[in-house]
Design a protein around this motif. Sequence first.
Motif: not given
Ligand code: NAD
Lengths: 213, 213
Positions: A94-96, A118-119, A123, A153-154, A177, B100, B103
């Motif tokens: 995802g983004g992170l 990823d799933i 992607k 980072a899921v 994360f 960030l 999210n």
């Molecule tokens: N980005 C932030 O600002 C932020 C802030 C606090 C916490 N977090 C935590 O960081 C993590 C990632 O954040 P993000 O913003 O990148 O989220 P996101 O939703 O953008 O990305 C998540 C990715 O994980 C993939 N995914 C989902 N289930 C999966 C699985 N079983 N196997 C493989 N891939 C899978 C999704 O397809 C997606 O591409 C999350 O747990 C989030 O809680 C992020």
Amino acid sequence: MLNARARVSKATVRRIPLYYRAVQQLQQQGVKRIRSERLSEIIHIPSATIRRDFSSFGELGKSGYGYSVDTLVDEFGKLLEVQDAENILLVGCGGLGAALIENNFRRNPDLNITMAFDIDPAKIGTEIGGVPVYDFRELAMRVTPDIKTAIIAVPSSAQPQVIPALEGIGIDAILTFAPQPVVCLPTTTIRYIDLTSELQSLLFTAHHQQLAD
Amino acid sequence: MLNARARVSKATVRRIPLYYRAVQQLQQQGVKRIRSERLSEIIHIPSATIRRDFSSFGELGKSGYGYSVDTLVDEFGKLLEVQDAENILLVGCGGLGAALIENNFRRNPDLNITMAFDIDPAKIGTEIGGVPVYDFRELAMRVTPDIKTAIIAVPSSAQPQVIPALEGIGIDAILTFAPQPVVCLPTTTIRYIDLTSELQSLLFTAHHQQLAD
DNA sequence: AAATGTTTGTTAATCCATTCACATAGTAGC
DNA sequence: GCTACTATGTGAATGGATTAACAAACATTT
Ligand SMILES: NC(=O)c1ccc[n+]([C@@H]2O[C@H](COP(=O)([O-])OP(=O)(O)OC[C@H]3O[C@@H](n4cnc5c(N)ncnc54)[C@H](O)[C@@H]3O)[C@@H](O)[C@H]2O)c1
Ligand SMILES: NC(=O)c1ccc[n+]([C@@H]2O[C@H](COP(=O)([O-])OP(=O)(O)OC[C@H]3O[C@@H](n4cnc5c(N)ncnc54)[C@H](O)[C@@H]3O)[C@@H](O)[C@H]2O)c1
């Protein structure tokens, strides 16, 4: 070289990377020697703490002289095993996850994210910053045996499925994360980066600080 | 309500967000009461630590009963001031910054990134996840007086310029991903998230663990 | 090579946090 | 209401990490 006589405390371990980065920078600036007092000003760690930490790795310094920067770079490099590449897989693009892949710890040539999972069908099959993204269900098929480390980072909800799968293919070090705590094997070393908690506790401190922090 | 009699330790402050998240989840599941022993199993913090932490905020529990989940949600919510919105600005809309913003702590409605800044002309004037990206040189002009908190995701080398500028417009809480340590005002509360160091110290621990961690 | 100055490595003191263990205060059942 | 439990809140014990402070070790100067 991790002299067996001295135990290295957890707090010291967390500081090793800071020391390594600082002495690398000094080396690049052409600095040849450094005193604990001077290093303290640079990294904002008390000089007594620095000396105690350093001494737990052996007698690195010389009285009345200080430490040789080259020696320190060498020793901390050995501790962090920067000579052998650490290949890492990442789950969740995802983004992170994508940001981490793009960056790929490029300042540290020994740290390499070499594949991602990823799933999301949109992607799977793509590349991010030259790193291939595979279907997470193909984890066992795609992973190479040199990989012992993973970054997760899921979403939190997916984490309980992801971690056992990683342990199943021999991963024993995990940086995640997703703050949802999980039970993992006793042989697995796991670290949580909880960005929301960091921000919330920072705000609590800022709002309640009558005295300086 | 932060009874003045008891001091809240730094270690406790770092755990408040974990407690808040856990009791929120319990509340959503319809759980009405919780014992420290049971909560310990959920968040992997020893029950004695939980009880001591909780007691530093007042007598929240009842002997022979446990804690009311509703009360805990209430109390920790007040501690974290979730009732009033915390508006946040972000500097550096690269991979990490953009993630960030996208999210935007959406699980915590009180935490809002409301504007972002960059120096890249390609990014200035755009929006990311509905958040406007302004020219960093227009910081003073664009910022609204309600914003006291900033997140920094610029390269380490740019950080020494960014922080004084933020302090100049009244920011007093900073979360930064650039590990380069800086001197800041005594009234500024700053926290570093150093992803590379986290990974390196995790790997050190994993590689050197003869006993369990 | 002696004298002076500097900085380490470590012992001891202190500080902070965790954990134990239980008196106390409440709940629950009858 | 009385009895038997149960779980909190907290003193006391422990453990871990930081800090102070200095003898010993070496560098540097003369
Ligand atoms: N980005 C932030 O600002 C932020 C802030 C606090 C916490 N977090 C935590 O960081 C993590 C990632 O954040 P993000 O913003 O990148 O989220 P996101 O939703 O953008 O990305 C998540 C990715 O994980 C993939 N995914 C989902 N289930 C999966 C699985 N079983 N196997 C493989 N891939 C899978 C999704 O397809 C997606 O591409 C999350 O747990 C989030 O809680 C992020
Ligand atoms: N992404 C990672 O995996 C990762 C890992 C370790 C550390 N970090 C740190 O996190 C920070 C951000 O990482 P990233 O990957 O997003 O970097 P990035 O290079 O993708 O983004 C940096 C952004 O900051 C902007 N910028 C530069 N100077 C600026 C200034 N003076 N004012 C405003 N904006 C400015 C740039 O235009 C760019 O958009 C860096 O300090 C990096 O060292 C990131």
